[in-house]
Design a protein around this motif. Structure first.
Motif, mmCIF file in Angstrom:
data_model
loop_
_atom_site.group_PDB
_atom_site.id
_atom_site.type_symbol
_atom_site.label_atom_id
_atom_site.label_comp_id
_atom_site.label_asym_id
_atom_site.label_seq_id
_atom_site.Cartn_x
_atom_site.Cartn_y
_atom_site.Cartn_z
ATOM 1 N N ARG A 65 0.806 -1.227 0.000
ATOM 2 C CA ARG A 65 0.000 0.000 0.000
ATOM 3 C C ARG A 65 0.836 1.273 0.000
ATOM 4 N NH1 ARG A 65 -3.194 -2.634 4.241
ATOM 5 N NH2 ARG A 65 -2.546 -0.965 5.615
ATOM 6 N N ILE A 66 2.139 1.136 0.073
ATOM 7 C CA ILE A 66 3.000 2.321 0.092
ATOM 8 C C ILE A 66 2.975 2.997 -1.279
ATOM 9 C CG2 ILE A 66 5.421 3.038 0.169
ATOM 10 C CD1 ILE A 66 5.786 1.184 2.485
ATOM 11 N N ASP A 67 2.789 4.289 -1.272
ATOM 12 C CA ASP A 67 2.810 5.079 -2.507
ATOM 13 C C ASP A 67 4.270 5.461 -2.774
ATOM 14 O OD1 ASP A 67 2.603 6.885 -4.587
ATOM 15 O OD2 ASP A 67 1.006 8.074 -3.636
ATOM 16 N N GLU A 69 5.771 6.508 -5.413
ATOM 17 C CA GLU A 69 5.942 7.756 -6.167
ATOM 18 C C GLU A 69 5.923 8.971 -5.239
ATOM 19 O OE1 GLU A 69 6.497 8.260 -9.415
ATOM 20 O OE2 GLU A 69 6.256 6.222 -10.134
ATOM 21 N N GLU A 70 5.173 8.859 -4.149
ATOM 22 C CA GLU A 70 5.050 9.975 -3.222
ATOM 23 C C GLU A 70 6.171 9.969 -2.179
ATOM 24 O OE1 GLU A 70 4.085 11.910 0.393
ATOM 25 O OE2 GLU A 70 3.451 9.824 0.263
ATOM 26 N N TRP A 103 12.506 2.097 -4.405
ATOM 27 C CA TRP A 103 12.666 3.399 -5.051
ATOM 28 C C TRP A 103 14.160 3.559 -5.279
ATOM 29 C CZ3 TRP A 103 9.775 7.234 -7.082
ATOM 30 C CH2 TRP A 103 10.438 8.428 -7.396
#
Length: 170
Positions: A65-67, A69-70, A103
């Motif tokens: 559930r980690i975004d 991109e954010e 990331w």
């Protein structure tokens, strides 16, 4: 090999360096292990490892559930990482099985990262979260890793052709 093609590759990725100076980091500590930080208004505990490039490993139960991109850029460009960092978000499923999303600094979200996988295993072993041999599930497929008695990390994974191309050079 199968039909004359390599189907599985194993690599000795070398030893990890846990020193804060190896990252580098502005954190005033010899090592950054299970270290509390506040990034983008949220509290995290991070373990940082250099395996030829810098990595920040974050353990979470919410890896899917980690975004990325954010939150990814907020880790990459945080002031504690003056040369930026790669960040791995990791869920420990069992002592032999993990799920990781990554990331990569300068590249954004990627499907897999070999050095990130090695950083993740070393962070897990150091924090006593897993065995020294694991299966790591990534968005791009599975990797099999072993933390050797010699301190080296060994990575094994499927090799498959994904692209063929030609380029004329003048």
């Amino acid at each position: 090999t199968s039909g004359g093609k390599v189907t599985l590759v194993s690599v000795n990725m070398g030893k990890a360096d846990f020193s804060a100076k190896a990252l580098p980091s502005t954190v005033d500590a010899d090592e950054i292990i299970d270290y509390p930080v506040k990034i983008a208004g949220r509290h995290y505990n991070i373990t940082c490892v250099n395996v030829g490039n810098p990595h920040c490993v974050v353990f979470t139960d919410n890896v899917d559930r980690i975004d990325l991109e954010e939150i990814g850029p907020k880790f990459e460009h945080n002031k504690i990482f003056p040369e930026r960092t790669n960040t791995e978000f990791v869920k420990v499923i069992s002592p032999q099985k993990l799920k990781m999303r990554v990331w990569e600094r300068g590249a954004a979200v990627t499907l897999a990262c070999g050095t990130g996988a090695c950083a993740t295993l070393t962070a897990c072993v150091l924090n006593k979260k897993t065995a020294d041999e694991i299966t790591l599930h990534l968005d791009g497929g599975d990797l099999y890793l072993h933390f050797g008695a010699d301190g080296h990390v060994y990575m094994r994974g499927v090799a498959e052709e994904v692209f063929e191309g030609w380029c004329d050079i003048y």
